[in-house]
Scaffold this active site. Structure first.
Site, PDB file in Angstrom:
ATOM      1  N   HIS A  88       0.817  -1.213   0.000  1.00  0.00           N
ATOM      2  CA  HIS A  88       0.000   0.000   0.000  1.00  0.00           C
ATOM      3  C   HIS A  88       0.853   1.267   0.000  1.00  0.00           C
ATOM      4  CE1 HIS A  88       0.091   0.007   4.573  1.00  0.00           C
ATOM      5  NE2 HIS A  88       0.090   1.300   4.369  1.00  0.00           N
ATOM      6  N   ASP A 224       1.085  -7.681   2.319  1.00  0.00           N
ATOM      7  CA  ASP A 224       1.209  -6.246   2.040  1.00  0.00           C
ATOM      8  C   ASP A 224       2.673  -5.807   1.920  1.00  0.00           C
ATOM      9  OD1 ASP A 224       0.821  -3.547   1.776  1.00  0.00           O
ATOM     10  OD2 ASP A 224      -0.526  -3.356   3.482  1.00  0.00           O
ATOM     11  N   SER A 634       3.949   2.272   8.551  1.00  0.00           N
ATOM     12  CA  SER A 634       3.765   1.254   7.534  1.00  0.00           C
ATOM     13  C   SER A 634       5.048   1.057   6.769  1.00  0.00           C
ATOM     14  CB  SER A 634       2.657   1.657   6.580  1.00  0.00           C
ATOM     15  OG  SER A 634       1.441   1.223   7.089  1.00  0.00           O
TER      16      SER A 634
HETATM   17  N1  ARG Z   1      -4.667   0.668   7.365  1.00  0.00           N
HETATM   18  C1  ARG Z   1      -3.365   0.686   6.813  1.00  0.00           C
HETATM   19  C2  ARG Z   1      -2.719   2.083   7.005  1.00  0.00           C
HETATM   20  O1  ARG Z   1      -3.306   2.926   7.627  1.00  0.00           O
HETATM   21  C3  ARG Z   1      -3.343   0.232   5.407  1.00  0.00           C
HETATM   22  C4  ARG Z   1      -3.991   1.109   4.404  1.00  0.00           C
HETATM   23  C5  ARG Z   1      -3.988   0.653   2.983  1.00  0.00           C
HETATM   24  N2  ARG Z   1      -4.929  -0.393   2.708  1.00  0.00           N
HETATM   25  C6  ARG Z   1      -6.231  -0.195   2.359  1.00  0.00           C
HETATM   26  N3  ARG Z   1      -6.982  -1.255   2.159  1.00  0.00           N
HETATM   27  N4  ARG Z   1      -6.763   0.981   2.193  1.00  0.00           N
HETATM   28  O2  ARG Z   1      -2.100   2.685   6.185  1.00  0.00           O
HETATM   29  N1  ASP Z   2      -1.302   1.488   7.906  1.00  0.00           N
HETATM   30  C1  ASP Z   2      -0.620   2.573   8.565  1.00  0.00           C
HETATM   31  C2  ASP Z   2       0.427   3.222   7.675  1.00  0.00           C
HETATM   32  O1  ASP Z   2       0.284   3.262   6.471  1.00  0.00           O
HETATM   33  C3  ASP Z   2      -0.033   2.111   9.855  1.00  0.00           C
HETATM   34  C4  ASP Z   2      -0.942   2.372  11.009  1.00  0.00           C
HETATM   35  O2  ASP Z   2      -1.709   3.342  10.985  1.00  0.00           O
HETATM   36  O3  ASP Z   2      -0.830   1.613  11.970  1.00  0.00           O
HETATM   37  O4  ASP Z   2       1.375   3.807   8.120  1.00  0.00           O
END
Ligand code: ARG
Ligand code: ASP
Length: 699
Positions: A88, A224, A634
């Site tokens: 991502h 990921d 991330s």
């Molecule tokens: N939750 C994770 C972060 O905050 C991954 C985000 C990307 N993935 C998604 N399905 N939108 O960045």
């Molecule tokens: N998914 C998040 C990021 O892209 C990580 C988090 O918020 O824990 O940095």
């Protein structure tokens, strides 16, 4: 016995009085680990020395970590510049290289040799060269009685000087960042590389497996990750893209552990967390929980409804809106978890109780007395402006046409260069723009906007006619915009732009924002920040508050440590901390785009042909741990006690997403990809096993 339990009781009490400290909470500055947490880390299973984490005059683990782009972390896994981060995090790049014919999002991508690695203009990675406390230099000439404007001028001038001398005669970039609301300042010096090429990406059905349904959730089965390579000039220095560049030889790269992990194992996360707000006043938390988050969530629900429908109906639109959708959905879901978590923890009430204790302690200290009450009053005045501002960003600026119109509106003089800039921006905009989606979104967002934003914060002239704007603007028509800009007649461009309906609407919204919302918002926030500086100092002085304070995350390098551990998300449910390929296959569903396991992986599963990657008859996929992380973490390396790479951080568990405001050791967990799943995928699914020859393994 009696005495002991009394002592434990007392100790527990002291802990619960703290505004901050809980087990495994904290994002620590690497250069201060040596005087600070190294003892605790070692007691919990860390086997190296502080100098191995951070050192200036010899290679240390920090030299293998980068800030990836502006919002993620990545780490070097070979001495030939190979870098791993999240899928991502590389998503925008992977999408940029994708089309319906070369759909790397769907099919994945593997460079079969160096020549096939794909350059990514605009993408940079930054290595931290050095960090240093420069509080004395920054506050030189500042006095306690001086007014804020004067203080700021002095601080800015001092910052310039410090940054100037740190970057004099070298190619580094530097910045000075405030910690603890300006009670402390640190200098950060970076070496920034600009030639970063895409090497490998799994298919989205792996890299984004579970999509936005599984996002922020455990149990998780997302692979990921993506792989890039950092290139440098032949003398190993940063250089813009050139075919003559060569793979960068880093000072340090990670050894990858193949030993696996067990519940209870020590782990740490070393990366660039974005922002946290641990010391916020109760009123600020209340606003977030009760107003800001609920409204923002609702506005985003509307946008997602429109996008999802259009994307499901057309594969080209699915690609065009993939990154936009992921972006909107991500915070949308996080805010929902955050609201719930804050409510469950009773953060507002706890903060109020703490504020009362603070005031009791401060009663005879003129410097601190009344600070929290003044903050409460300021937040009260701020609220209408903060609310209008939320709607400006989440409703008005969520309209793609308006943001695009902003590009035109922002041009002061239509010189040929300006036209060329806007032409480039237009090309990028139209590549992924579907006017019908935007028009429907705009209609619904502005309806909400008119319902909730008081008239005094809205442009004059009554109801905004979305249909009329979209019907008459030029800016939804790529051909006409292209023609206008190609003709290069600067006078004509200015005339047409100035009378365009979207540009005019954008200007009207911007004008109210700039005159009636932003100035008051900034002024009040300035006062609030000033008070936080005092409040923060007071909290740190107040006895019983403990010495384990850590500065809020601010996109600078930090270490968080904890252990591999499951949790109980709701009554009667226990989550184990490790997921495997079995779970991927349990979720497999060819009917649903996000759960459609690639055929090749399905076949491997059927024949159990995992080769060296088999562990107890399956393949490990992801794990969770108690490390305190946030957005920006991330892609961060997740490391074992020996500093070997065991995983790549990519998310947090939904029940713990309030950790940016309050960390709860019971449910706050970071989610990491097990590095062995990445290796398995590269090797057995992606057919790029040759990449493993560059890596170092600890068996
Ligand atoms: N939750 C994770 C972060 O905050 C991954 C985000 C990307 N993935 C998604 N399905 N939108 O960045
Ligand atoms: N998914 C998040 C990021 O892209 C990580 C988090 O918020 O824990 O940095």
């Amino acid at each position: 016995m009696r005495k002991l339990s009394f002592f434990i009781l007392l100790f527990g009490l002291v802990l619960s009085l703290c505004p901050a400290l809980r087990a495994d909470e904290g994002m620590w500055l690497p250069s201060l680990i040596e005087q600070g947490h190294i003892k605790d880390m070692r007691a919990k299973g860390f086997r190296l020395k502080a100098q191995d984490l951070y050192a200036v005059n010899r290679a240390s683990l920090k030299d293998a970590i980068v800030r990836f782009g502006s919002g993620c972390t990545g780490e070097l896994i070979s001495d030939q510049g190979l870098l791993i981060t999240n899928h991502h995090c590389g998503y925008g790049q992977i999408q940029q290289h994708s089309s319906v014919e070369h759909d790397y999002l769907t099919d994945g991508f593997a460079a079969m040799n160096r020549d096939e690695e794909l350059p990514n203009p605009g993408l940079t990675v930054s290595f931290l060269v050095e960090m240093r406390d420069v509080t004395d230099s920054i506050l030189k000439g500042v006095t306690n009685t001086m007014d804020e404007t004067e203080r700021q001028q002095i601080v800015e001038a001092n910052k310039k000087e410090v940054v100037g001398s740190a970057t004099e005669g070298n190619h580094y970039r530097a910045s000075v960042e405030a910690l603890y609301y300006g009670n402390q300042y640190f200098l950060f010096v970076y070496e920034v590389f600009e030639d970063v090429r895409l090497v490998f990406a799994p298919p989205s059905a792996v890299g984004k497996f579970g999509g936005d349904t599984d996002n922020w959730m455990w149990p998780r089965h997302t692979g990921d990750f993506s792989i890039f390579r950092v290139y440098a000039s032949p003398d190993n220095k940063p250089a813009p893209y050139s075919p003559d560049n060569v793979p960068y030889v880093p000072k340090k790269s990670f050894t990858i552990s193949l030993k696996g992990i067990r519940p209870g194992d020590f782990t740490f996360v070393y990366g660039f967390p974005g922002r946290t707000y641990q010391y916020l006043h109760s009123e600020a938390v209340r606003y977030i929980q009760e107003k800001s988050d609920p409204h923002k969530v609702r506005l985003r629900t509307l946008r997602l409804e429109v996008m999802n429908r259009a994307q499901a109906a057309d594969p080209a639109v699915r690609i065009q809106y993939a990154a936009k959708n992921a972006n909107v959905s991500n915070a949308w879901k996080k805010w929902q978890g955050e609201m719930k978590g804050l409510k469950r923890l009773g953060t507002v009430a706890k903060k109020q109780a703490f504020e009362r204790r603070f005031e009791a302690w401060a009663a005879d200290k003129p410097e601190y007395a009344g600070v929290t009450e003044r903050l409460a009053r300021l937040y009260d005045s701020l609220e209408p402006y903060a609310f209008a501002r939320d709607y400006h960003t989440e409703a008005v600026l969520a309209i793609e046409l308006f943001r695009f119109a902003g590009t035109f509106a922002g041009v002061e003089e239509w010189t040929p260069e300006a036209i060329e800039q806007v032409r480039k921006r237009s090309a990028a905009f139209f590549k992924d723009y579907v006017p019908a989606i935007d028009r429907e979104t705009a209609r619904r967002l502005l309806e909400e906007y008119e319902r909730h934003v008081p008239e005094s914060f809205r442009p004059q002239g009554g109801k905004i006619d979305v249909g009329a704007i979209f019907d008459s603007t030029l800016l939804v028509d790529s051909v006409r915009v292209g023609r206008l800009l190609a003709e290069g007649d600067t006078a004509a461009v200015r005339r047409i732009v100035d009378s365009d309906a979207a540009v005019r609407a954008f200007r009207a919204f911007t004008a109210v924002y700039k005159t009636r919302i932003e100035p008051a918002y900034k002024e009040l926030n300035g006062q609030i920040d000033r008070l936080y500086r005092t409040y923060m100092r007071g909290m740190m002085e107040m006895p019983g508050a403990g010495k384990a304070f850590y500065p809020d995350a601010n996109s600078t390098l930090r270490i968080a440590y904890g252990k591999v551990e499951g949790y109980r998300p709701v009554d009667a449910v226990v989550y184990e901390p490790v997921s495997t390929l079995e779970g991927v296959m349990e979720k497999d569903n060819p009917e649903i785009y996000d759960y459609n396991v690639p055929a090749r992986l399905r076949r491997l599963y059927e024949t159990k042909d995992y080769g060296r990657w088999a562990v107890n008859g399956t393949v490990p996929v992801a794990f969770i741990a108690t490390n305190h992380t946030t957005g920006g973490n991330s892609g961060s390396p997740v490391l074992n006690g020996r500093g070997e790479l065991i995983g790549v951080n990519f998310d947090r568990c939904w029940e713990g997403t309030m950790s940016d405001l309050e960390y709860d050791p019971e449910v706050c967990r970071n989610i990491a990809l097990d590095i062995r799943y990445a290796l398995f995928l590269i090797d057995r699914v992606g057919g790029a096993g040759y990449l493993l020859d560059e890596m170092k393994f600890a068996e």
